[in-house]
Design a protein around this motif. Structure first.
Motif, PDB file in Angstrom:
ATOM      1  N   UNK A  28       0.809  -1.221   0.000  1.00 10.90           N
ATOM      2  CA  UNK A  28       0.000   0.000   0.000  1.00 10.90           C
ATOM      3  C   UNK A  28       0.842   1.271   0.000  1.00 10.90           C
ATOM      4  N   UNK A  29       2.180   1.129   0.041  1.00 11.31           N
ATOM      5  CA  UNK A  29       3.093   2.279   0.070  1.00 11.31           C
ATOM      6  C   UNK A  29       2.819   3.150   1.302  1.00 11.31           C
ATOM      7  N   UNK A  30       2.658   2.471   2.453  1.00 13.68           N
ATOM      8  CA  UNK A  30       2.445   3.133   3.726  1.00 13.68           C
ATOM      9  C   UNK A  30       3.441   2.583   4.738  1.00 13.68           C
ATOM     10  N   UNK A  31       3.437   3.146   5.929  1.00 11.12           N
ATOM     11  CA  UNK A  31       4.215   2.566   7.011  1.00 11.12           C
ATOM     12  C   UNK A  31       3.354   1.518   7.719  1.00 11.12           C
ATOM     13  N   UNK A  32       3.983   0.523   8.359  1.00 12.96           N
ATOM     14  CA  UNK A  32       3.180  -0.441   9.135  1.00 12.96           C
ATOM     15  C   UNK A  32       2.304   0.235  10.173  1.00 12.96           C
ATOM     16  N   UNK A  33       2.783   1.311  10.762  1.00 13.83           N
ATOM     17  CA  UNK A  33       1.989   2.036  11.751  1.00 13.83           C
ATOM     18  C   UNK A  33       0.717   2.617  11.133  1.00 13.83           C
ATOM     19  N   UNK A  34       0.847   3.138   9.917  1.00 16.02           N
ATOM     20  CA  UNK A  34      -0.323   3.710   9.243  1.00 16.02           C
ATOM     21  C   UNK A  34      -1.348   2.624   8.919  1.00 16.02           C
ATOM     22  N   UNK A  35      -0.859   1.473   8.496  1.00 19.18           N
ATOM     23  CA  UNK A  35      -1.778   0.349   8.222  1.00 19.18           C
ATOM     24  C   UNK A  35      -2.489  -0.058   9.509  1.00 19.18           C
ATOM     25  N   UNK A  36      -1.733  -0.160  10.597  1.00 15.97           N
ATOM     26  CA  UNK A  36      -2.323  -0.537  11.878  1.00 15.97           C
ATOM     27  C   UNK A  36      -3.375   0.469  12.319  1.00 15.97           C
ATOM     28  N   UNK A  37      -3.110   1.737  12.111  1.00 16.96           N
ATOM     29  CA  UNK A  37      -4.072   2.772  12.498  1.00 16.96           C
ATOM     30  C   UNK A  37      -5.366   2.656  11.700  1.00 16.96           C
ATOM     31  N   UNK A  38      -5.245   2.325  10.421  1.00 16.15           N
ATOM     32  CA  UNK A  38      -6.455   2.179   9.598  1.00 16.15           C
ATOM     33  C   UNK A  38      -7.272   0.972  10.047  1.00 16.15           C
ATOM     34  N   UNK A  39      -6.585  -0.105  10.396  1.00 13.19           N
ATOM     35  CA  UNK A  39      -7.298  -1.283  10.872  1.00 13.19           C
ATOM     36  C   UNK A  39      -7.994  -0.974  12.193  1.00 13.19           C
TER      37      UNK A  39
END
Length: 300
Positions: A25-36
């Motif tokens: 997704x061209x994001x940081x793992x933290x950003x993915x976690x926040x979206x989840x």
């Protein structure tokens, strides 16, 4: 719920880790976690088990199928807007020049992939709009991918439509018990008797393969022969040709009859069906049309 949140959910399940999903997704793992986490707050349920590999919870599985349908339609709309005829400014024109395709996950049984399906795959690839994600499983298990939302269409042996899916017959693959001439001379000098079938090696695709054992249960129920497992349709056929064992071979893999037919009555008809989500998706319709055309070679 936002599309970006749903896309993050699908990515962590597909790629099995937050790090891999972030790369996709061209994001940081933290950003993915926040979206989840934001998605979980909005629905009031935990959606994924944060293990390695990541696995959806029952609530996550329930949401995933609808999420994938929404994402498919959204991606299709986005690609249409980025097409050259809809590009109204320089940025849109640059976006339109990038080779972007609609991802369509499909699950198919191995023998179909090795025989009649390749013309459909070529047609889809040359069409230039679809990025086909082909998954493989036993024809009796492929419908499960539709129920879970992991595929939008499937070649299956199940004629009962999965909820939310349409079904159409494709045709019949005919399997016949065959072996090499050398194998027949060695193991069946007096014919494939029940006694001979009890000791002659048999070829199996994998533990889900029921073709050979179903025949043995019918013609030699007490037989317990040694089994070779070759989980590849092409190598399976080559192993039968090399004399490693006898097996049920589809007519499409031995069109010239090079292998020896053990008994004309030992055959199995496998009826195949195409099940697909009932979505107004031109991309999915394109895949369906190509598969149906390729399946015309199957026996009716």
């Amino acid at each position: 719920m936002e599309l970006d949140q749903l896309r993050a959910l699908a990515a962590v399940v597909d790629f099995e880790t937050f790090e891999a999903a972030a790369g996709e997704l061209h994001l940081t793992p933290s950003a993915v976690s926040q979206r989840i986490k934001a998605l979980e707050r909005s629905v009031g349920s935990v959606l994924v088990r944060r293990l390695k590999p990541v696995r959806p919870t029952p609530a996550g599985e329930s949401l995933l199928r609808s999420a994938r349908q929404l994402l498919l339609l959204a991606d299709e709309a986005l690609l249409a807007l980025r097409s050259p005829e809809n590009a109204n400014d320089g940025a849109a024109q640059l976006s339109a020049q990038r080779p972007e395709r609609l991802r369509v996950p499909v699950v198919v049984n191995a023998d179909s992939i090795a025989t009649w399906l390749p013309p459909a795959l070529r047609e889809i690839a040359l069409g230039g709009r679809i990025a086909l994600e082909l998954r493989r499983d036993d024809e009796h298990a492929t419908a499960d991918f539709l129920r879970s939302g992991d595929a939008v269409a499937a070649v299956t042996a199940d004629p009962t439509p999965v909820q939310g899916c349409s079904v159409r017959p494709l045709g019949t693959m005919v399997y016949r018990a065959k072996a090499s001439q050398g194998f027949v001379d060695r193991w069946f000098p007096n014919g494939p008797t029940p006694e001979a079938l009890g000791v002659a090696p048999v070829m199996q695709y994998d533990r889900k393969d029921s073709h050979q054992l179903a025949l043995l249960a019918r013609v030699a129920p007490d037989a317990t022969p040694p089994q070779h497992f070759i989980p590849d349709s092409v190598q399976y056929l080559e192993s039968v040709r090399a004399g490693l064992g006898w097996g049920m071979v589809p007519d499409q893999q031995d069109p010239d009859g090079e292998l020896v037919l053990l008994n004309p009555e030992w055959s199995e008809d496998l009826r195949l069906y195409w099940q697909a989500w009932t979505l107004d998706s031109p991309g999915l319709a394109e895949v369906t049309a190509a598969v149906v055309r390729a399946a015309r070679v199957l026996a009716v």
